[in-house]
Design an enzyme around this catalytic site. Structure first.
Site, short mmCIF file in Angstrom:
data_model
loop_
_atom_site.label_atom_id
_atom_site.label_comp_id
_atom_site.label_asym_id
_atom_site.label_seq_id
_atom_site.Cartn_x
_atom_site.Cartn_y
_atom_site.Cartn_z
N ARG A 173 5.64 25.48 13.63
CA ARG A 173 4.29 25.34 14.09
C ARG A 173 3.39 26.05 13.26
O ARG A 173 2.34 25.90 12.74
CB ARG A 173 3.96 25.35 15.55
CG ARG A 173 4.46 24.23 16.22
CD ARG A 173 4.13 24.35 17.64
NE ARG A 173 2.79 24.71 18.02
CZ ARG A 173 2.12 23.70 18.31
NH1 ARG A 173 2.43 22.54 18.44
NH2 ARG A 173 0.74 23.97 18.86
N ARG A 177 2.51 32.79 4.87
CA ARG A 177 1.72 32.56 3.79
C ARG A 177 1.58 33.96 2.80
O ARG A 177 1.63 35.17 3.51
CB ARG A 177 0.35 32.38 4.40
CG ARG A 177 -0.40 31.06 4.19
CD ARG A 177 -1.52 31.06 4.41
NE ARG A 177 -2.02 30.17 5.26
CZ ARG A 177 -2.47 30.15 6.48
NH1 ARG A 177 -3.08 31.42 6.72
NH2 ARG A 177 -2.60 29.06 7.23
N ARG A 250 7.17 23.41 31.12
CA ARG A 250 6.81 24.93 31.49
C ARG A 250 5.39 25.04 31.84
O ARG A 250 4.47 24.04 31.38
CB ARG A 250 6.63 25.47 29.88
CG ARG A 250 6.63 27.15 29.78
CD ARG A 250 7.84 27.67 30.71
NE ARG A 250 7.64 29.23 30.53
CZ ARG A 250 8.31 30.01 31.50
NH1 ARG A 250 8.87 29.50 32.43
NH2 ARG A 250 8.01 31.28 31.48
N ARG A 281 -1.25 35.71 26.34
CA ARG A 281 -2.50 36.10 25.38
C ARG A 281 -3.86 36.07 26.33
O ARG A 281 -3.64 35.91 27.47
CB ARG A 281 -2.84 34.99 24.55
CG ARG A 281 -2.68 33.63 24.86
CD ARG A 281 -2.71 32.56 23.83
NE ARG A 281 -2.17 31.22 24.18
CZ ARG A 281 -2.02 30.17 23.64
NH1 ARG A 281 -1.85 30.39 22.31
NH2 ARG A 281 -1.33 29.08 24.11
N GLU A 301 -3.61 34.48 30.19
CA GLU A 301 -2.43 33.35 30.25
C GLU A 301 -1.14 33.57 30.72
O GLU A 301 -0.54 34.43 29.83
CB GLU A 301 -2.69 32.55 28.94
CG GLU A 301 -1.97 31.35 29.07
CD GLU A 301 -2.19 30.22 27.58
OE1 GLU A 301 -3.57 30.38 27.04
OE2 GLU A 301 -1.49 29.73 27.12
N TYR A 349 5.47 17.80 22.25
CA TYR A 349 4.61 19.05 22.26
C TYR A 349 3.48 18.57 21.27
O TYR A 349 3.58 19.16 20.09
CB TYR A 349 5.42 20.10 21.56
CG TYR A 349 4.63 21.50 21.59
CD1 TYR A 349 3.55 21.75 21.89
CD2 TYR A 349 5.40 22.74 21.24
CE1 TYR A 349 2.67 23.05 22.02
CE2 TYR A 349 4.67 23.99 21.16
CZ TYR A 349 3.66 23.97 21.76
OH TYR A 349 2.94 25.31 21.26
N ASP A 351 -0.48 18.29 19.57
CA ASP A 351 -1.80 18.84 19.37
C ASP A 351 -2.87 17.74 19.77
O ASP A 351 -2.32 16.64 19.59
CB ASP A 351 -2.13 19.39 18.22
CG ASP A 351 -0.98 20.56 18.06
OD1 ASP A 351 -0.75 21.25 19.36
OD2 ASP A 351 -0.83 21.03 16.95
N1 UDP Z 1 4.54 32.38 18.47
C1 UDP Z 1 5.35 33.75 18.29
N2 UDP Z 1 4.39 34.89 18.40
C2 UDP Z 1 3.06 34.61 18.62
C3 UDP Z 1 2.57 33.47 18.69
C4 UDP Z 1 3.25 32.36 18.74
O1 UDP Z 1 6.58 33.98 18.35
O2 UDP Z 1 2.47 35.68 18.49
C5 UDP Z 1 5.68 31.09 18.81
C6 UDP Z 1 5.97 30.93 19.97
O3 UDP Z 1 7.61 30.48 20.02
C7 UDP Z 1 5.21 29.83 20.67
C8 UDP Z 1 4.96 28.94 19.17
O4 UDP Z 1 5.15 30.34 18.23
O5 UDP Z 1 5.94 29.13 21.33
C9 UDP Z 1 3.85 28.16 19.13
O6 UDP Z 1 2.74 28.95 19.34
P1 UDP Z 1 1.37 28.42 19.58
O7 UDP Z 1 0.25 29.55 19.39
O8 UDP Z 1 1.41 27.29 18.39
O9 UDP Z 1 1.36 27.65 20.54
P2 UDP Z 1 0.31 27.26 21.82
O10 UDP Z 1 -1.03 27.57 21.27
O11 UDP Z 1 0.61 25.48 21.77
O12 UDP Z 1 0.80 27.49 23.12
#
Ligand code: UDP
Length: 369
Positions: A173, A177, A250, A281, A301, A349, A351
């Site tokens: 996901r 870059r 989860r 976060r 969270e 999963y 969006d």
């Molecule tokens: N992820 C990570 N470090 C970060 C942010 C995300 O390893 O700082 C990984 C983690 O495995 C997570 C996945 O990327 O489950 C997807 O993150 P995203 O922020 O897209 O998830 P969401 O916002 O859907 O919870």
């Protein structure tokens, strides 16, 4: 026999609301029910101190699909918010997604060539050609340093299991870059609806009969009897009385705080990547809308194990669960009068834009367009 409604829609999240809207537009009579005390599913926002608080976790709209972008723009204007989270790991702040800024912060590399060299060396050493799990995928994509500082602990905290036991696709996901670009998404269109997500839901459900605080499973026979067809957006395993086992999810717990400061962290999203911190976060909601209120609202969270009384936020698409889901999906295909859709019924999963895409696809199929 003529029934009162053409469609009963179970769940008023994006899938249910888009379907209800489109069916109504085509002259069908819909009833939308939701077990919560409000409409909108997980995009619902609550106004606190004049700030739209994303009650079920941060939602940032993004899509590459012009049709979907135009679709949501019918109901609200979107602001120019661009998601650029920062991540705290071992006392240092990094930019996300993994980009030239992150590489500079980690290694001091200043050019794409230097960063490529650094990462490629690590990929050669630790990566594999055919990654079978999230750890192998991460090591093959960005190498060991980034994996250890920004992925491993965050991911294990988020999912409550080892990265070696998680599917590889989750980490794909995130973009990698070689430009100085902190935009978390690669998509062409992005933003937050001006006036909040409720505006979109209210627009979609305008003039449609909706009932909240109604649990479909408490009175299933009755609800099945009043409509010709059902659109079910809840948990697919629950729909089939768990007869082939329970799917795993989860869950999350949100802790909100109102603070007497106008700016707590200078960014909407700050990730806490260390295992010792129990939350993944902190969201500071006002920054989604460039708010200048005197106070601020923040949300920590906390990922949690899911049990049936808790909200199911993320499907766990590992092999074991996927096999169970496949059985339910086959059963679902055999039921002609029910449409299954959304994150829980499709066990995906998704969006927001993908859910809208799925709903519009089901509409086309249903109305043979
Ligand atoms: N992820 C990570 N470090 C970060 C942010 C995300 O390893 O700082 C990984 C983690 O495995 C997570 C996945 O990327 O489950 C997807 O993150 P995203 O922020 O897209 O998830 P969401 O916002 O859907 O919870």
């Amino acid at each position: 026999m003529k029934k009162e409604y053409d469609y009963l829609i179970v769940g008023s999240g994006l899938f249910g609301s888009v379907f209800a809207h489109e069916a109504t537009k085509r002259g069908k009579k819909c009833l939308v029910i939701d077990k919560r005390n409000h409409l909108g599913g997980n995009v619902y926002c609550e106004n606190v101190e004049g700030i739209n608080v994303h009650k079920y976790g941060a939602h940032i709209f993004h899509t590459n699909d012009e049709t979907i972008w135009n679709y949501v723009n019918q109901f609200a204007k979107f602001n120019h918010y661009v998601n650029s989270p920062t991540a705290l790991s071992k006392g240092k702040l990094y930019n996300l997604p993994f980009n030239m800024n992150t590489f500079y912060q980690l290694w001091g590399t200043k050019t794409p060539q230097e960063a490529h060299d650094k990462i490629n060396k690590q990929i050669e050493e630790y990566g594999t050609n055919n990654p079978k799990n999230l750890e192998e995928q991460a090591l093959s994509l960005v190498g060991k340093d980034i994996y250890e500082a920004l992925i491993k602990e965050y991911t294990e905290k988020q999912w409550g299991r080892k990265t070696t036991e998680l599917p590889a696709f989750i980490i794909k996901r995130l973009p990698v870059r070689f430009t100085f670009n902190n935009n978390y998404f690669n998509d062409k269109y992005q933003g937050i609806p001006v006036g909040g997500y409720n505006k979109i839901i209210n627009g979609l459900l305008e003039n449609i009969e909706c009932k909240t605080n109604i649990d479909y499973f408490q009175n299933r026979e009755h609800y099945d009897s009043i409509a010709h067809k059902t659109v079910f957006t809840g948990k697919i395993d629950e729909f089939f009385n768990f007869e082939h086992g329970m799917l795993e999810y989860r869950s999350l717990r949100f802790e909100n705080e109102i603070l007497d400061t106008d700016n707590f962290q200078g960014n909407a999203v700050v990730n806490y990547n260390d295992a010792e911190v129990p939350y993944t976060r902190i969201i500071e909601h006002k920054h989604f809308e460039f708010g200048n209120q005197k106070k601020t609202v923040i949300t920590r969270e906390y990922p949690e194990n899911w049990t049936p009384e808790k909200e199911a936020y993320y499907p766990i698409n590992d092999e074991k669960n996927q096999q169970i889901f496949n059985i339910y999906q086959k059963m679902a295909e055999k039921i002609n009068n029910t449409i299954f859709g959304g994150r829980l019924a499709e066990y995906k999963y998704y969006d927001m834009h993908q859910i809208i895409g799925s709903a519009l696809m089901h509409v086309k199929k249903e109305f043979k367009e």
